[in-house]
Design an enzyme around this catalytic site. Structure first.
Site, PDB file in Angstrom:
ATOM      1  CB  CYS A 117      67.940   3.811  49.946  1.00 24.89           C
ATOM      2  SG  CYS A 117      66.465   4.766  49.623  1.00 24.89           S
ATOM      3  CG  HIS A 258      70.043   4.117  46.455  1.00 26.11           C
ATOM      4  ND1 HIS A 258      69.119   3.109  46.322  1.00 26.11           N
ATOM      5  CD2 HIS A 258      69.339   5.238  46.751  1.00 26.11           C
ATOM      6  CE1 HIS A 258      67.914   3.600  46.541  1.00 26.11           C
ATOM      7  NE2 HIS A 258      68.019   4.884  46.802  1.00 26.11           N
ATOM      8  CG  ASN A 288      64.674   5.440  45.232  1.00 22.54           C
ATOM      9  OD1 ASN A 288      64.989   4.356  45.713  1.00 22.54           O
ATOM     10  ND2 ASN A 288      64.884   6.582  45.865  1.00 22.54           N
TER      11      ASN A 288
END
Ligand code: UT7
Length: 331
Positions: A117, A258, A288
């Site tokens: 990420c 994020h 995500n």
């Protein structure tokens, strides 16, 4: 890392999300979960799923072309392409090579970065120094993931969390009066590598006929542990970048975190003294998307007019590795 020789700015951004929407209700039909559980524990309402035959490179290419168009740079002028991904089309060559082929950036050096990420911000830092040092005139950085190909769709602990997508930015030298990347902070804790990984499909554990039923080439996560690390690391990384830019939290006009879990974002924001209104959130729509998440959010914030010239924005990410990364940008 030390500052680059010349300042570097973002000349354009882009993003692409696959058309197919998978809602929480769709997931209720396939695993023992509920829209209520997913919404209250994560903030996610739906995610995008790439079509069959649509690979990470295809998502990356669409986002990359948009960013090039906005920056006024033709594919043949691109000197560096970095794709941040943990879901490459193939283990080798790099997904960036397919992107180079698809956009016709035949004069570019192309390679991937694997930092989960945090990957887009790792790519940004590499590109900032490469362009700032004058070794490359520009760089196209892309965060792109087809996580739907690496999720165990029968595991409710993970399958409700992830989605597919891509975001991109073009970095060029900054001249007087332009904005610039002011600071960045990257970190890694390999001692925690097992908390979040794809255990199979690499040289440590190739997928074989015998182990195929174990679905080892899918994401495995100790969610609660990762959650705790995420909040601490996002806060620390944010403060590091703010401080090395010579700023305080009050100077930040927009925080682009994020997009893994709304509760992680809220806990981070609380510790940073940044108003919730100044935080960009789109995880309700996309879930995500790992390396793509910050990149997609940056492009959406840019195109929605959430960032004005001169604004200082903070990008921060956290993921497998464990890795974390942040950057403060003057727009
Ligand atoms: O992107 C990189 C970094 N990744 C992250 O930042 C993710 C970090 N972790 C998280 O976001 C959260 O830990 C999760 C969303 C993954 C899980 O939330 P949680 O509040 O930590 O839940 P939990 O894992 O502690 O599970 C609580 C309960 C369990 O049941 P029991 O053991 O209490 O009976 C789970 O089995 O919730 C259950 N559960 C579910 N129930 C319905 C887990 N997944 C689901 C589900 N639907 N999809």
């Amino acid at each position: 890392m030390s500052n680059s020789h010349t300042s570097v700015r973002i000349a354009g951004t882009g993003s692409y999300l696959p058309e197919r929407i998978m809602t929480n209700a769709d997931l209720e039909a396939s695993v023992d979960t509920s829209d209520e559980w997913i919404r209250t524990r994560t903030g996610i309402r739906e995610r995008r799923i790439a079509a069959e035959g649509e690979f990470t490179s295809h998502l990356a290419t669409k986002a990359g072309l948009q960013a090039l168009e906005q920056s006024g740079i033709a594919p043949a002028e691109v000197e560096m392409i970095i794709v941040a991904t943990i879901t490459p089309d193939t283990l080798t060559p790099a997904t960036a090579c397919y992107v180079q082929q698809q956009i016709g950036a035949l004069n570019a050096v192309a390679f991937d970065v694997s930092a989960a990420c945090s990957g887009f911000l790792y790519a940004m830092e590499l590109a900032r120094h490469s362009v700032g040092a004058g070794a490359f005139k520009n760089a196209l950085i892309i965060g792109a993931e087809k996580l739907s190909a690496f999720v165990d769709w029968s595991d409710r602990n993970t399958c409700v969390l992830f989605g597919d997508g891509a975001g991109a930015a073009v970095l060029v030298p900054s001249t007087n009066g332009d904005g610039k990347i002011l600071s960045s902070h990257l970190g890694t804790d390999g001692a925690q590598a097992e908390l979040l990984n794809i255990p199979g499909g690499g040289s440590a554990c190739p997928v074989t006929l015998e182990n195929a039923p174990e679905k080892l080439a899918t994401l495995a996560m100790q969610g609660r542990e990762v959650f705790k690390h995420a909040v601490n690391a996002m806060k620390r990384a944010s403060l590091e970048a703010i401080e090395s830019a010579g700023l305080t939290s009050k100077d930040i006009k927009l925080l682009i975190p994020h997009q893994a879990n709304l509760r992680i974002i809220d806990a981070t924001v609380e510790r940073l003294d940044i108003s919730r209104d100044d935080v960009f959130i789109n995880l309700d729509k996309y879930g995500n998307t790992s390396a793509a998440a910050v990149a997609i959010a940056l492009d959406e914030a840019n195109r929605q007019g959430r960032i004005a010239k001169g604004d200082k924005i903070l990008l921060v990410a956290f993921g497998a590795g464990l890795t974390w990364a942040s950057a403060v940008i003057e727009w």
